[in-house]
Design an enzyme around this catalytic site. Structure first.
Site, PDB file in Angstrom:
ATOM      1  N   GLU A 199       7.985  28.583 -53.560  1.00 58.13           N
ATOM      2  CA  GLU A 199       8.494  27.279 -52.661  1.00 58.13           C
ATOM      3  C   GLU A 199       7.726  27.672 -51.479  1.00 58.13           C
ATOM      4  O   GLU A 199       8.464  28.214 -50.910  1.00 58.13           O
ATOM      5  CB  GLU A 199       9.347  26.994 -53.355  1.00 58.13           C
ATOM      6  CG  GLU A 199       9.767  25.866 -53.546  1.00 58.13           C
ATOM      7  CD  GLU A 199      11.132  24.901 -53.464  1.00 58.13           C
ATOM      8  OE1 GLU A 199      11.968  26.105 -54.829  1.00 58.13           O
ATOM      9  OE2 GLU A 199      11.886  24.493 -53.004  1.00 58.13           O
ATOM     10  N   LYS A 219      16.109  23.847 -60.955  1.00 58.10           N
ATOM     11  CA  LYS A 219      16.618  24.862 -59.972  1.00 58.10           C
ATOM     12  C   LYS A 219      18.275  24.606 -59.488  1.00 58.10           C
ATOM     13  O   LYS A 219      18.276  23.145 -59.090  1.00 58.10           O
ATOM     14  CB  LYS A 219      16.204  24.774 -58.912  1.00 58.10           C
ATOM     15  CG  LYS A 219      15.553  25.354 -57.935  1.00 58.10           C
ATOM     16  CD  LYS A 219      14.982  25.868 -56.773  1.00 58.10           C
ATOM     17  CE  LYS A 219      15.516  25.044 -55.627  1.00 58.10           C
ATOM     18  NZ  LYS A 219      14.701  25.171 -54.544  1.00 58.10           N
ATOM     19  N   GLU A 259      25.186  27.051 -52.490  1.00 60.96           N
ATOM     20  CA  GLU A 259      24.567  26.911 -53.589  1.00 60.96           C
ATOM     21  C   GLU A 259      25.046  28.159 -54.440  1.00 60.96           C
ATOM     22  O   GLU A 259      24.713  27.735 -55.284  1.00 60.96           O
ATOM     23  CB  GLU A 259      23.072  27.149 -53.533  1.00 60.96           C
ATOM     24  CG  GLU A 259      22.634  25.806 -52.478  1.00 60.96           C
ATOM     25  CD  GLU A 259      20.949  25.519 -53.121  1.00 60.96           C
ATOM     26  OE1 GLU A 259      20.198  26.782 -53.591  1.00 60.96           O
ATOM     27  OE2 GLU A 259      20.642  24.692 -53.139  1.00 60.96           O
ATOM     28  N   HIS A 268      21.421  27.890 -45.721  1.00 65.01           N
ATOM     29  CA  HIS A 268      22.153  27.866 -46.703  1.00 65.01           C
ATOM     30  C   HIS A 268      23.262  28.826 -46.093  1.00 65.01           C
ATOM     31  O   HIS A 268      24.399  28.869 -47.246  1.00 65.01           O
ATOM     32  CB  HIS A 268      22.060  27.772 -47.942  1.00 65.01           C
ATOM     33  CG  HIS A 268      20.784  26.288 -48.759  1.00 65.01           C
ATOM     34  ND1 HIS A 268      20.426  26.092 -49.540  1.00 65.01           N
ATOM     35  CD2 HIS A 268      20.535  25.204 -47.694  1.00 65.01           C
ATOM     36  CE1 HIS A 268      19.235  25.016 -49.161  1.00 65.01           C
ATOM     37  NE2 HIS A 268      20.080  24.574 -48.236  1.00 65.01           N
ATOM     38  N   ASP A 316      12.192  30.758 -52.658  1.00 61.90           N
ATOM     39  CA  ASP A 316      11.942  29.205 -51.872  1.00 61.90           C
ATOM     40  C   ASP A 316      12.278  29.704 -49.867  1.00 61.90           C
ATOM     41  O   ASP A 316      13.209  30.252 -49.297  1.00 61.90           O
ATOM     42  CB  ASP A 316      13.228  28.157 -52.316  1.00 61.90           C
ATOM     43  CG  ASP A 316      12.843  27.013 -51.510  1.00 61.90           C
ATOM     44  OD1 ASP A 316      11.930  26.852 -50.764  1.00 61.90           O
ATOM     45  OD2 ASP A 316      13.933  25.779 -51.617  1.00 61.90           O
ATOM     46  N   LYS A 358      12.635  15.967 -56.994  1.00 63.48           N
ATOM     47  CA  LYS A 358      14.500  16.175 -56.369  1.00 63.48           C
ATOM     48  C   LYS A 358      14.340  13.800 -56.289  1.00 63.48           C
ATOM     49  O   LYS A 358      13.555  14.025 -55.478  1.00 63.48           O
ATOM     50  CB  LYS A 358      14.700  17.132 -55.077  1.00 63.48           C
ATOM     51  CG  LYS A 358      14.550  18.246 -54.963  1.00 63.48           C
ATOM     52  CD  LYS A 358      14.511  18.601 -53.564  1.00 63.48           C
ATOM     53  CE  LYS A 358      15.289  19.702 -53.341  1.00 63.48           C
ATOM     54  NZ  LYS A 358      14.864  20.216 -52.169  1.00 63.48           N
ATOM     55  N   SER A 402      14.942  19.536 -59.550  1.00 66.52           N
ATOM     56  CA  SER A 402      16.287  20.534 -58.362  1.00 66.52           C
ATOM     57  C   SER A 402      17.246  19.544 -58.015  1.00 66.52           C
ATOM     58  O   SER A 402      17.753  18.643 -57.971  1.00 66.52           O
ATOM     59  CB  SER A 402      15.144  21.223 -57.245  1.00 66.52           C
ATOM     60  OG  SER A 402      16.450  21.646 -56.194  1.00 66.52           O
ATOM     61  N   HIS A 403      17.657  20.022 -58.381  1.00 65.43           N
ATOM     62  CA  HIS A 403      19.392  19.820 -57.058  1.00 65.43           C
ATOM     63  C   HIS A 403      19.350  20.165 -55.750  1.00 65.43           C
ATOM     64  O   HIS A 403      17.891  20.023 -55.129  1.00 65.43           O
ATOM     65  CB  HIS A 403      21.055  20.797 -57.003  1.00 65.43           C
ATOM     66  CG  HIS A 403      20.566  22.516 -56.811  1.00 65.43           C
ATOM     67  ND1 HIS A 403      21.841  22.720 -56.908  1.00 65.43           N
ATOM     68  CD2 HIS A 403      19.266  23.057 -56.836  1.00 65.43           C
ATOM     69  CE1 HIS A 403      21.077  23.915 -55.966  1.00 65.43           C
ATOM     70  NE2 HIS A 403      20.028  24.266 -56.179  1.00 65.43           N
ATOM     71  N   ARG A 404      19.823  19.112 -55.311  1.00 64.41           N
ATOM     72  CA  ARG A 404      20.421  19.564 -53.414  1.00 64.41           C
ATOM     73  C   ARG A 404      21.443  20.561 -53.112  1.00 64.41           C
ATOM     74  O   ARG A 404      21.934  21.219 -53.923  1.00 64.41           O
ATOM     75  CB  ARG A 404      20.235  18.260 -53.494  1.00 64.41           C
ATOM     76  CG  ARG A 404      19.514  17.278 -52.992  1.00 64.41           C
ATOM     77  CD  ARG A 404      17.878  17.918 -53.068  1.00 64.41           C
ATOM     78  NE  ARG A 404      17.602  17.906 -52.045  1.00 64.41           N
ATOM     79  CZ  ARG A 404      17.596  17.673 -50.677  1.00 64.41           C
ATOM     80  NH1 ARG A 404      16.516  15.589 -51.090  1.00 64.41           N
ATOM     81  NH2 ARG A 404      16.673  18.130 -48.799  1.00 64.41           N
ATOM     82  N   SER A 405      21.002  21.114 -52.252  1.00 60.20           N
ATOM     83  CA  SER A 405      22.420  22.270 -51.622  1.00 60.20           C
ATOM     84  C   SER A 405      23.468  21.340 -51.813  1.00 60.20           C
ATOM     85  O   SER A 405      25.013  21.684 -51.792  1.00 60.20           O
ATOM     86  CB  SER A 405      22.145  22.500 -50.141  1.00 60.20           C
ATOM     87  OG  SER A 405      21.756  21.866 -49.055  1.00 60.20           O
ATOM     88  N   SER A 430      18.672  21.319 -45.884  1.00 64.89           N
ATOM     89  CA  SER A 430      17.236  21.555 -45.624  1.00 64.89           C
ATOM     90  C   SER A 430      15.575  20.789 -46.358  1.00 64.89           C
ATOM     91  O   SER A 430      15.098  20.480 -47.213  1.00 64.89           O
ATOM     92  CB  SER A 430      16.281  22.938 -45.885  1.00 64.89           C
ATOM     93  OG  SER A 430      16.257  23.482 -47.195  1.00 64.89           O
ATOM     94  N   GLU A 477      16.118  30.959 -50.554  1.00 62.61           N
ATOM     95  CA  GLU A 477      16.490  31.129 -52.067  1.00 62.61           C
ATOM     96  C   GLU A 477      16.002  32.201 -52.500  1.00 62.61           C
ATOM     97  O   GLU A 477      14.591  32.434 -52.412  1.00 62.61           O
ATOM     98  CB  GLU A 477      15.943  29.966 -52.510  1.00 62.61           C
ATOM     99  CG  GLU A 477      16.950  28.320 -52.265  1.00 62.61           C
ATOM    100  CD  GLU A 477      16.922  27.449 -52.309  1.00 62.61           C
ATOM    101  OE1 GLU A 477      16.258  26.980 -54.041  1.00 62.61           O
ATOM    102  OE2 GLU A 477      16.818  26.406 -51.993  1.00 62.61           O
ATOM    103  N   ASP A 530       7.834  21.617 -52.337  1.00 68.68           N
ATOM    104  CA  ASP A 530       9.487  20.897 -51.720  1.00 68.68           C
ATOM    105  C   ASP A 530       8.873  19.782 -50.733  1.00 68.68           C
ATOM    106  O   ASP A 530       8.737  18.523 -51.412  1.00 68.68           O
ATOM    107  CB  ASP A 530      10.432  21.501 -51.628  1.00 68.68           C
ATOM    108  CG  ASP A 530      11.502  20.697 -51.651  1.00 68.68           C
ATOM    109  OD1 ASP A 530      11.661  20.007 -51.868  1.00 68.68           O
ATOM    110  OD2 ASP A 530      12.667  21.799 -51.540  1.00 68.68           O
TER     111      ASP A 530
HETATM  112  C1  2PG Z   1      15.742  23.029 -51.729  1.00 69.32           C
HETATM  113  C2  2PG Z   1      16.512  22.650 -51.311  1.00 69.32           C
HETATM  114  C3  2PG Z   1      17.236  22.862 -52.680  1.00 69.32           C
HETATM  115  P1  2PG Z   1      18.076  20.713 -49.710  1.00 69.32           P
HETATM  116  O1  2PG Z   1      14.763  23.457 -50.803  1.00 69.32           O
HETATM  117  O2  2PG Z   1      14.816  23.387 -52.431  1.00 69.32           O
HETATM  118  O3  2PG Z   1      17.688  24.143 -53.087  1.00 69.32           O
HETATM  119  O4  2PG Z   1      18.300  22.852 -50.682  1.00 69.32           O
HETATM  120  O5  2PG Z   1      18.756  20.505 -50.751  1.00 69.32           O
HETATM  121  O6  2PG Z   1      19.042  21.876 -48.304  1.00 69.32           O
HETATM  122  O7  2PG Z   1      16.767  20.849 -49.164  1.00 69.32           O
HETATM  123 MG    MG Z   2      12.665  23.201 -51.077  1.00 68.34          MG
END
Ligand code: 2PG
Ligand code: MG
Length: 412
Positions: free
Chosen positions: A283, A386, A210, A166, A242, A335, A362-365, A57, A175, A310
């Site tokens: 979020e 996160k 995730e 996800h 989120d 991120k 934050s990590h990514r998915s 996303s 989330e 985000d």
């Molecule tokens: C988000 C992320 C991480 P994605 O939207 O915050 O949880 O998802 O990495 O798919 O953007």
């Molecule tokens: Mg997000």
């Protein structure tokens, strides 16, 4: 620091999609950078690795993740081993900022579309690790010294139920997060107990991308009732979501389960949820360009619940500064791969803290086993991290690294 050899390769992320991994081989020259050569002062060889995650996303204003027509990262890998390697090996380096600055200049585009933000960030992280090794300090400490921040343990944002893109929209929001406060060891113990208790309540349900459960419910409220019950049972916890509302938007309205919500109606839904359940943060409540809606919700929830940007802010210092002028949010997701270098991710944290807002790293998915984000969050003194649910190895590794950092921090 003298970088001698640069290797790159494609490795699979948690979705099985290729992503970039880099290895840097260098001669470290502690206490000396400029004049003599490494061999003259007995420099010692070190190698570091880094791999980068990948989002699903994504915001349209993110730095460019360079993909080949078939979805591969071979061009990004070739850019690391070709042009970037030549630039890195051509001279000595005094700091990781110097390397990041050179990489950004070498790319020369506003969004790293020529060499690829994935190529550049992998090198940037591996370079940060080289300098930590040269200084013989833990990675989080090197980051804190570079950023001029006071390191500290972030709150854990544990994504216990996965929905949205996800998890094939089995749950409407992307989330459902349990926020766990306090020392990492105490926060993680609460997260573990709550995650297992939720698993026992839900029974055999699929897992999302995730590492959180992905059940289905008839109503929007039910997941929040379950989360509120967990919060009541586990001290120091609260609820976050989120919404990833970019993914919900269709023809000016947001789709949740079978209903569509105009921005005003969605706003009332958030206000209602935040008044009835123990919410910590929401979020991306609206789509990435709906700044005025963000600002209205932020004002309405001030003192009750944070509004986190985000896709809205994409770790871009200029977008964060703009959001600050509009008072559009009250926290920012950080991120590193949205902006494409450690240097600029640190600048994004600075812009966030300058606005008086909370930074949530934050990590990514799509993740790898690289745990850089844990050291980064601790090093910059972020208010949160996160890192997903506890049902997938690559998510757990980030929490385990934070537990290790807790011990390292006590020892230094
Ligand atoms: C988000 C992320 C991480 P994605 O939207 O915050 O949880 O998802 O990495 O798919 O953007
Ligand atoms: Mg997000």
């Amino acid at each position: 620091m003298k970088i001698e050899r640069v290797e790159a390769r494609a490795i699979p992320d948690t979705r099985g999609k290729p992503t970039v991994e880099v290895t840097l081989h260098a001669l470290c020259i502690p206490g000396m950078h400029k004049e003599a050569t490494a061999s003259e002062v007995g420099g010692h060889p070190v190698s570091t690795h880094a791999s980068v995650p990948s989002g699903k996303s994504t915001g349209s204003h993110e730095a460019c993740e360079l993909r080949d027509a078939d979805g591969g990262v071979e061009t990004a890998v070739a850019n690391v081993e070709g042009e970037i390697a030549r630039a890195l090996c051509a001279r000595k380096w005094n700091s990781p900022d110097e390397i990041d600055g050179a990489l950004i200049a070498l790319d020369g585009t506003p969004n790293k579309s020529r060499l690829g933000a994935n190529a550049i960030l992998a090198v940037s992280i591996a370079a940060q690790r080289l300098f930590a090794q040269e200084a013989n300090v833990p990675l989080w400490k090197a980051i804190a010294e570079r950023a001029g921040t006071t390191p500290g343990a972030p709150r854990l944002y544990v994504n216990v139920m996965n929905g949205g893109v996800h998890a094939d929209f089995r749950l409407p929001f992307q989330e459902y997060i349990l926020v766990c406060e306090g020392r990492t060891s105490a926060a993680f113990a609460a997260a573990r107990a709550a995650f297992d208790a939720l698993g026992a309540t839900l029974g055999n349900v699929p897992m999302g991308e995730e590492g959180g459960y992905s059940p289905t419910f008839e109503t929007l409220q039910e997941p929040f009732e379950l989360l509120a019950a967990l919060v009541a049972e586990h001290a120091g916890t609260s609820i976050a979501i989120d919404a990833a509302a970019n993914e919900l938007l269709s023809e000016g309205a947001y789709r949740l389960l079978a209903e569509t919500y105009a921005p005003d109606a969605l706003m009332r839904l958030y206000e209602d949820l935040a008044s009835r359940f123990p919410f910590h943060s929401i979020e991306d409540p609206f789509s990435e360009d709906a700044g005025a809606d963000f600002a209205r919700l932020t004002a309405a929830l001030r003192g009750t619940c944070l509004v986190v940007g985000d896709d809205f802010t994409v770790t871009n210092p200029a977008r964060i500064a703009h959001a600050a002028r509009e008072e559009a949010i009250s926290a920012v997701l950080i991120k590193p791969n949205q902006i494409g270098s450690v240097k600029e991710a640190i600048e994004a944290v600075e812009a966030t803290h300058a606005a008086g807002w909370a930074a949530i790293c934050s990590h990514r998915s799509g993740e790898t086993d690289d745990t850089f984000i844990a050291d980064f969050a601790y090093g910059v003194g972020a208010e949160g991290i996160k890192a997903g649910g506890l049902g997938q190895k690559q998510r757990l590794e980030k929490y385990e690294r934070l537990l290790e950092i807790e011990k390292e921090a006590e020892a230094v």
